[in-house]
Design an enzyme around this catalytic site. Sequence first.
Site, PDB file in Angstrom:
ATOM      1  N   GLY A  54      -8.962  -2.434  -8.542  1.00 42.07           N
ATOM      2  CA  GLY A  54      -9.611  -2.813 -10.248  1.00 42.07           C
ATOM      3  C   GLY A  54     -10.620  -2.546 -10.589  1.00 42.07           C
ATOM      4  N   CYS A  81      -8.416  -1.335  -2.090  1.00 43.20           N
ATOM      5  CA  CYS A  81      -9.153  -1.221  -3.346  1.00 43.20           C
ATOM      6  C   CYS A  81      -9.989  -2.455  -3.305  1.00 43.20           C
ATOM      7  CB  CYS A  81      -9.207   0.062  -4.276  1.00 43.20           C
ATOM      8  SG  CYS A  81     -10.561   0.983  -4.529  1.00 43.20           S
ATOM      9  N   TYR A  82     -10.031  -2.484  -4.949  1.00 43.08           N
ATOM     10  CA  TYR A  82     -10.546  -4.054  -4.653  1.00 43.08           C
ATOM     11  C   TYR A  82     -10.028  -5.284  -4.002  1.00 43.08           C
ATOM     12  CZ  TYR A  82     -11.471  -8.280  -7.797  1.00 43.08           C
ATOM     13  OH  TYR A  82     -12.633  -9.392  -7.959  1.00 43.08           O
ATOM     14  N   HIS A 168      -6.396   4.724  -2.257  1.00 47.63           N
ATOM     15  CA  HIS A 168      -5.293   4.788  -3.362  1.00 47.63           C
ATOM     16  C   HIS A 168      -4.124   5.491  -2.425  1.00 47.63           C
ATOM     17  CE1 HIS A 168      -6.998   2.606  -6.302  1.00 47.63           C
ATOM     18  NE2 HIS A 168      -8.350   3.101  -5.919  1.00 47.63           N
ATOM     19  N   GLU A 170      -0.995   4.825  -3.630  1.00 48.91           N
ATOM     20  CA  GLU A 170       0.145   5.319  -4.356  1.00 48.91           C
ATOM     21  C   GLU A 170      -0.166   6.270  -5.002  1.00 48.91           C
ATOM     22  OE1 GLU A 170      -2.550   2.747  -4.531  1.00 48.91           O
ATOM     23  OE2 GLU A 170      -3.551   2.393  -6.116  1.00 48.91           O
ATOM     24  N   ASP A 226      16.352   4.422 -23.999  1.00 51.89           N
ATOM     25  CA  ASP A 226      16.741   2.943 -24.251  1.00 51.89           C
ATOM     26  C   ASP A 226      18.026   1.996 -24.569  1.00 51.89           C
ATOM     27  OD1 ASP A 226      14.249   3.948 -23.267  1.00 51.89           O
ATOM     28  OD2 ASP A 226      13.226   2.348 -23.774  1.00 51.89           O
ATOM     29  N   LYS A 368      10.432   2.354 -17.025  1.00 52.02           N
ATOM     30  CA  LYS A 368      11.130   3.880 -17.847  1.00 52.02           C
ATOM     31  C   LYS A 368      11.706   5.036 -17.008  1.00 52.02           C
ATOM     32  CE  LYS A 368      11.897   6.439 -21.940  1.00 52.02           C
ATOM     33  NZ  LYS A 368      11.961   5.561 -22.960  1.00 52.02           N
TER      34      LYS A 368
END
Length: 512
Positions: A54, A81-82, A168, A170, A226, A368
Amino acid sequence: MRETVAVFDFGSQYAQLIARRIRELGVYCEIVRHDISSAKLAALKPVAIVLSGGPSSVLEDGPPAMDAGIITLDIPILGICYGMQLLAKMQKGSVEKGTQGEYGPAQIEILKGGGIFSEMGSHLDVWMSHGDHVTEPPEGFEVLACTTSCSVAAMGDPRRKIYGVQFHPEVAHTPRGMELLRNFLYSIARCRGGWTMEKFIEESVASIRERVKESRVICALSGGIDSAVVAALLDRAVGKQMKAVFVDNGLLRANEVEEIRSIFSEDYPMDVTIADARTRFLDALEGVIDPEKKRKAIGETFIDVFRDETAHIEKAEFLAQGTLYPDVIESRSAHGGPSAMIKSHHNVGGLPEDLDFKLLEPLRELFKDEVRRLGRELGLPERLLSRQPFPGPGLAVRIIGEITEENLATLRHADMIVREEMENYERYEDIWQSFAVLLPVKSVGVMGDERTYAKVVALRVVSSMDGMTADWVKLPHELLGRISSRIINEVKGVNRVCYDISSKPPGTIEWE
Ligand code: XMP
């Protein structure tokens, strides 16, 4: 109950990415507010918790916090991280502001392997992005990794299964980040996995059948991914009880209606009613120049047409919508976020709110990219799934000035050339949207021996992750040249093509 991981959102741009990564690893997860109470969290029965990074600092006054009771719930936690700094601060470790932050690629030395670093060797390339850092881990924690400028790059308390990483895992810039997340999910938190699209279809079909029973469901197809995936899922669940309606508002790209017709008769046969409302929309748009008034006129006409098309359908109790997970998170998020604007767009030409339907939103748990995967699994053709986003109000927001049949024909022709040329571009997959815009200005030109005074077309080609920010694409000059000369030579009434080199922000993707 479905095996669920809770991702705490501390305002990181990466919270959604963390969630997608976990799902890619076969575990369902949900993003929750960072200040969720321990009782509410316990009701979700998460098998593991991941704390996002964050933009805040735990050293500020009143930084985003979490309920301290959660740490005692005996659920494995990974703080990123945060999230790691918060874990340290909450448990009396120490966090300090670094003399200089660490941003970008770094290499960590793994001091203690196994656990989250199982089978990852002694050094790891990672992505860092932080100002503060943990200088002393809390009691019970060991330092697992360090860098030359960060003495605690990872820490862990294996007994309580609580871990923190300063980098990170990710992001793609941490090449082996997925292995670390996999280690945390499967070795530490003992997840079973098995979250697949096949499983999702099975669960959704069962729950749709249970809700719909004998009633009918109406599904408004927009031509986009969608709504098509929603329709295919409903088709699988309730078959002929679903009525799909596609409104031809006359503001579509060239061959759009034919393509929809052919997709749903050849590739994925389904009963779709195509409502020809071109004249009604053109009439409603007559003399309208102001962009907001255009959108309003289109939205209202859509509702009227939709009402007329569905009034006679008996037992039509449900309306199916393609709401996605980012929209859902947005309405719950503590931080506000990027999907806010997209949502206001969706109301244009979207759900007729005053109609008396119950809502079915079968994609509200999906991102998505998962919707695309689901579409593939359901057997929808690639030509539909690889479509670029197209705005509800269609070409109306790409004609600056009045919408007339002539303007529509001009733009459609120019746009078709853009489409043909772009689809042959070797990096077409990197493109978010590519289209033409018709400007209300005329400029002087010369063709053969004759002076011309004709319209200008702007070319808009952008790359983007989610439509919220975008960059103009540095297309090869040859391609730009080819598109320009084809438009000028082939489209009557156009003698000049400009390339839009604005990014978003401060520009928007569409021109109106
Ligand atoms: P802007 O122009 O705001 O567009 O940068 C961001 C993304 O949203 C699409 N867009 C719309 N989609 N109804 C929609 O369904 C709308 O009214 C609308 N306006 C813009 C746009 O094409 C881009 O992908």
